[in-house]
Design a protein around this motif. Structure first.
Motif, PDB file in Angstrom:
ATOM      1  N   LYS A  31      11.756 -23.999   9.705  1.00 49.21           N
ATOM      2  CA  LYS A  31      12.253 -25.162  10.516  1.00 49.21           C
ATOM      3  C   LYS A  31      13.824 -25.699   9.945  1.00 49.21           C
ATOM      4  CE  LYS A  31       8.525 -26.557  13.130  1.00 49.21           C
ATOM      5  NZ  LYS A  31       7.613 -27.534  13.368  1.00 49.21           N
ATOM      6  N   GLN A  32      13.792 -25.749   8.708  1.00 50.44           N
ATOM      7  CA  GLN A  32      14.926 -26.416   8.186  1.00 50.44           C
ATOM      8  C   GLN A  32      16.105 -25.221   8.122  1.00 50.44           C
ATOM      9  OE1 GLN A  32      11.840 -26.244   6.939  1.00 50.44           O
ATOM     10  NE2 GLN A  32      11.245 -27.979   5.703  1.00 50.44           N
ATOM     11  N   ASN A  33      15.916 -23.816   7.877  1.00 52.60           N
ATOM     12  CA  ASN A  33      16.785 -23.090   7.734  1.00 52.60           C
ATOM     13  C   ASN A  33      17.343 -22.511   9.134  1.00 52.60           C
ATOM     14  OD1 ASN A  33      16.780 -23.479   4.925  1.00 52.60           O
ATOM     15  ND2 ASN A  33      15.402 -21.611   4.721  1.00 52.60           N
ATOM     16  N   LEU A  34      16.371 -22.629   9.964  1.00 51.12           N
ATOM     17  CA  LEU A  34      17.018 -21.988  11.336  1.00 51.12           C
ATOM     18  C   LEU A  34      16.931 -22.974  12.453  1.00 51.12           C
ATOM     19  CD1 LEU A  34      15.064 -18.445  11.077  1.00 51.12           C
ATOM     20  CD2 LEU A  34      17.464 -19.087  10.898  1.00 51.12           C
ATOM     21  N   GLY A  35      16.857 -24.182  12.051  1.00 49.87           N
ATOM     22  CA  GLY A  35      16.800 -25.510  13.072  1.00 49.87           C
ATOM     23  C   GLY A  35      17.310 -25.650  14.267  1.00 49.87           C
ATOM     24  N   HIS A  36      18.453 -24.994  14.404  1.00 51.01           N
ATOM     25  CA  HIS A  36      19.207 -24.905  15.684  1.00 51.01           C
ATOM     26  C   HIS A  36      18.562 -23.715  16.574  1.00 51.01           C
ATOM     27  CE1 HIS A  36      20.805 -22.049  12.517  1.00 51.01           C
ATOM     28  NE2 HIS A  36      21.341 -21.249  13.411  1.00 51.01           N
ATOM     29  N   PHE A  37      17.594 -22.973  16.076  1.00 51.91           N
ATOM     30  CA  PHE A  37      17.103 -21.992  17.021  1.00 51.91           C
ATOM     31  C   PHE A  37      15.606 -22.650  17.662  1.00 51.91           C
ATOM     32  CE2 PHE A  37      19.587 -19.193  14.614  1.00 51.91           C
ATOM     33  CZ  PHE A  37      20.171 -18.421  15.644  1.00 51.91           C
ATOM     34  N   PRO A  38      15.308 -22.433  18.830  1.00 51.37           N
ATOM     35  CA  PRO A  38      13.955 -22.880  19.292  1.00 51.37           C
ATOM     36  C   PRO A  38      12.965 -22.350  18.315  1.00 51.37           C
ATOM     37  CG  PRO A  38      14.873 -21.655  20.916  1.00 51.37           C
ATOM     38  CD  PRO A  38      15.890 -21.749  20.011  1.00 51.37           C
ATOM     39  N   ILE A  39      12.284 -23.040  17.522  1.00 51.96           N
ATOM     40  CA  ILE A  39      11.243 -22.355  16.641  1.00 51.96           C
ATOM     41  C   ILE A  39       9.817 -22.861  17.220  1.00 51.96           C
ATOM     42  CG2 ILE A  39      10.289 -22.171  14.502  1.00 51.96           C
ATOM     43  CD1 ILE A  39      13.088 -22.239  13.341  1.00 51.96           C
ATOM     44  N   ARG A  40       9.000 -22.086  17.414  1.00 56.08           N
ATOM     45  CA  ARG A  40       7.509 -22.369  17.416  1.00 56.08           C
ATOM     46  C   ARG A  40       6.562 -21.669  16.704  1.00 56.08           C
ATOM     47  NH1 ARG A  40       3.617 -19.728  21.083  1.00 56.08           N
ATOM     48  NH2 ARG A  40       5.197 -18.262  21.494  1.00 56.08           N
ATOM     49  N   LEU A  41       5.849 -22.431  15.653  1.00 52.29           N
ATOM     50  CA  LEU A  41       4.983 -21.804  14.895  1.00 52.29           C
ATOM     51  C   LEU A  41       3.611 -21.757  15.104  1.00 52.29           C
ATOM     52  CD1 LEU A  41       6.081 -23.968  11.619  1.00 52.29           C
ATOM     53  CD2 LEU A  41       6.717 -21.584  12.301  1.00 52.29           C
ATOM     54  N   LYS A  42       2.992 -20.730  15.060  1.00 51.22           N
ATOM     55  CA  LYS A  42       1.688 -20.282  15.677  1.00 51.22           C
ATOM     56  C   LYS A  42       0.700 -19.804  14.574  1.00 51.22           C
ATOM     57  CE  LYS A  42      -1.276 -18.441  18.947  1.00 51.22           C
ATOM     58  NZ  LYS A  42      -2.302 -19.231  18.708  1.00 51.22           N
ATOM     59  N   THR A  43      -0.064 -20.493  14.257  1.00 50.92           N
ATOM     60  CA  THR A  43      -0.954 -20.207  13.107  1.00 50.92           C
ATOM     61  C   THR A  43      -2.247 -19.250  13.908  1.00 50.92           C
ATOM     62  OG1 THR A  43      -0.331 -22.042  12.053  1.00 50.92           O
ATOM     63  CG2 THR A  43      -2.519 -21.160  11.254  1.00 50.92           C
ATOM     64  N   LEU A  44      -2.467 -18.258  12.954  1.00 50.15           N
ATOM     65  CA  LEU A  44      -3.548 -17.386  13.593  1.00 50.15           C
ATOM     66  C   LEU A  44      -4.915 -18.051  12.857  1.00 50.15           C
ATOM     67  CD1 LEU A  44      -2.042 -14.095  13.286  1.00 50.15           C
ATOM     68  CD2 LEU A  44      -2.514 -15.453  15.218  1.00 50.15           C
ATOM     69  N   THR A  45      -5.621 -18.643  13.252  1.00 51.79           N
ATOM     70  CA  THR A  45      -6.734 -19.385  12.773  1.00 51.79           C
ATOM     71  C   THR A  45      -8.136 -18.764  12.519  1.00 51.79           C
ATOM     72  OG1 THR A  45      -7.519 -20.099  14.912  1.00 51.79           O
ATOM     73  CG2 THR A  45      -5.977 -21.685  13.745  1.00 51.79           C
ATOM     74  N   VAL A  46      -8.146 -17.508  13.299  1.00 56.51           N
ATOM     75  CA  VAL A  46      -9.417 -16.760  13.155  1.00 56.51           C
ATOM     76  C   VAL A  46      -9.076 -15.285  12.188  1.00 56.51           C
ATOM     77  CG1 VAL A  46     -10.868 -15.257  14.569  1.00 56.51           C
ATOM     78  CG2 VAL A  46     -10.042 -17.279  15.486  1.00 56.51           C
ATOM     79  N   ASN A  47      -9.740 -15.295  11.287  1.00 55.56           N
ATOM     80  CA  ASN A  47      -9.743 -14.352  10.186  1.00 55.56           C
ATOM     81  C   ASN A  47     -10.560 -13.070  10.628  1.00 55.56           C
ATOM     82  OD1 ASN A  47      -9.874 -12.258   8.038  1.00 55.56           O
ATOM     83  ND2 ASN A  47      -9.423 -13.922   6.800  1.00 55.56           N
ATOM     84  N   ARG A  48     -10.251 -11.894  11.152  1.00 56.35           N
ATOM     85  CA  ARG A  48     -11.180 -10.997  11.592  1.00 56.35           C
ATOM     86  C   ARG A  48     -11.181  -9.674  10.526  1.00 56.35           C
ATOM     87  NH1 ARG A  48     -11.833 -12.374  16.753  1.00 56.35           N
ATOM     88  NH2 ARG A  48     -10.265 -13.446  18.034  1.00 56.35           N
ATOM     89  N   ARG A  49     -10.650 -10.058   9.388  1.00 59.86           N
ATOM     90  CA  ARG A  49     -10.776  -9.088   8.383  1.00 59.86           C
ATOM     91  C   ARG A  49     -11.625  -9.290   7.281  1.00 59.86           C
ATOM     92  NH1 ARG A  49      -4.709  -8.143   5.867  1.00 59.86           N
ATOM     93  NH2 ARG A  49      -5.350 -10.300   5.489  1.00 59.86           N
ATOM     94  N   SER A  50     -12.065 -10.517   7.102  1.00 60.13           N
ATOM     95  CA  SER A  50     -13.054 -10.711   5.883  1.00 60.13           C
ATOM     96  C   SER A  50     -14.381 -11.289   6.458  1.00 60.13           C
ATOM     97  CB  SER A  50     -12.403 -11.892   5.308  1.00 60.13           C
ATOM     98  OG  SER A  50     -10.995 -11.449   4.657  1.00 60.13           O
ATOM     99  N   GLU A  51     -15.269 -11.158   5.738  1.00 63.48           N
ATOM    100  CA  GLU A  51     -16.763 -11.753   6.006  1.00 63.48           C
ATOM    101  C   GLU A  51     -16.816 -13.338   6.057  1.00 63.48           C
ATOM    102  OE1 GLU A  51     -18.878 -10.094   7.433  1.00 63.48           O
ATOM    103  OE2 GLU A  51     -18.552  -8.018   7.055  1.00 63.48           O
ATOM    104  N   ALA A  52     -17.654 -13.733   6.615  1.00 63.98           N
ATOM    105  CA  ALA A  52     -17.744 -15.377   6.802  1.00 63.98           C
ATOM    106  C   ALA A  52     -17.592 -16.128   5.325  1.00 63.98           C
ATOM    107  CB  ALA A  52     -18.991 -15.723   7.551  1.00 63.98           C
TER     108      ALA A  52
END
Length: 191
Positions: free
Chosen positions: A24-45
């Motif tokens: 965000k700080q380094n590319l602030g002049h571009f429209p940035i949308r951060l998307k966090t992947l909240t579900v981990n499908r690779r590991s066990e619970a």
């Protein structure tokens, strides 16, 4: 841009977590949308739950240390790990995590202590019904694989599947044969 700040801390492939953390700080002049992947499908619970607790506790601990020593918040780290919690899509709590701090003793160096502890853990898991093909051992460097593969083969009679384990130059026996052939072809070669 796809990346994971939390994985960059391991410095695999010389990753630098600050690059992703500062988008965000380094590319602030571009429209940035951060998307966090909240579900981990690779590991066990159970593994996901462990990771959630460890990362949260580590950030809290490091932030407290910085507050004590430097009298400032560790904002970069808190930002990087602000969305650390992941969910598991699996309803059944499975997976195994074991953390053990090992120390060499008078008779064994760190490598021997580690290999023995690793072997004992694999045996314990097998006794509890876990199949070998459901186990994975993660190592930081490829050079750590041959000693593990050799130990498992020699001491536990357990096969290890790994690209590194199948390379000829990873075998001590092959290395000794090559060295012997070098010596036989040129006695001045000090091997």
């Amino acid at each position: 841009i796809v990346g994971d700040v939390k994985q960059s801390i391991y410095r695999w492939r010389n990753g630098d977590w600050r690059i992703l953390n500062g988008l965000k700080q380094n590319l602030g002049h571009f429209p940035i949308r951060l998307k966090t992947l909240t579900v981990n499908r690779r590991s066990e619970a159970n593994v996901i739950g462990f990771n959630n607790r460890v990362f949260k506790e580590a950030v809290d601990y490091l932030n407290c240390r910085q507050l004590e020593e430097l009298k400032t918040e560790c904002t970069e780290l808190k930002e990087a790990y602000g969305d650390v919690e992941q969910e598991s899509p699996k309803e059944k709590a499975q997976g195994y995590v074991r953390v053990e701090f090992l120390e060499p003793d008078e008779e064994r160096d760190y490598t021997e202590v580690t290999l023995q502890a690793l072997g004992e853990t694999v045996k314990e898991l097998q006794e509890k019904g876990v199949k070998l093909n459901d186990m994975a051992i993660l190592v930081r460097k490829n050079r750590n694989i041959p000693p593990i593969a050799d130990y498992f083969d020699r001491e536990l009679k357990v096969p290890v599947v790994s690209d590194e384990a199948f390379q000829l130059d990873a075998s001590q026996a092959v290395g000794m044969l090559v060295d012997a052939l070098r010596y036989l072809s040129d006695e001045t070669d000090s091997v």
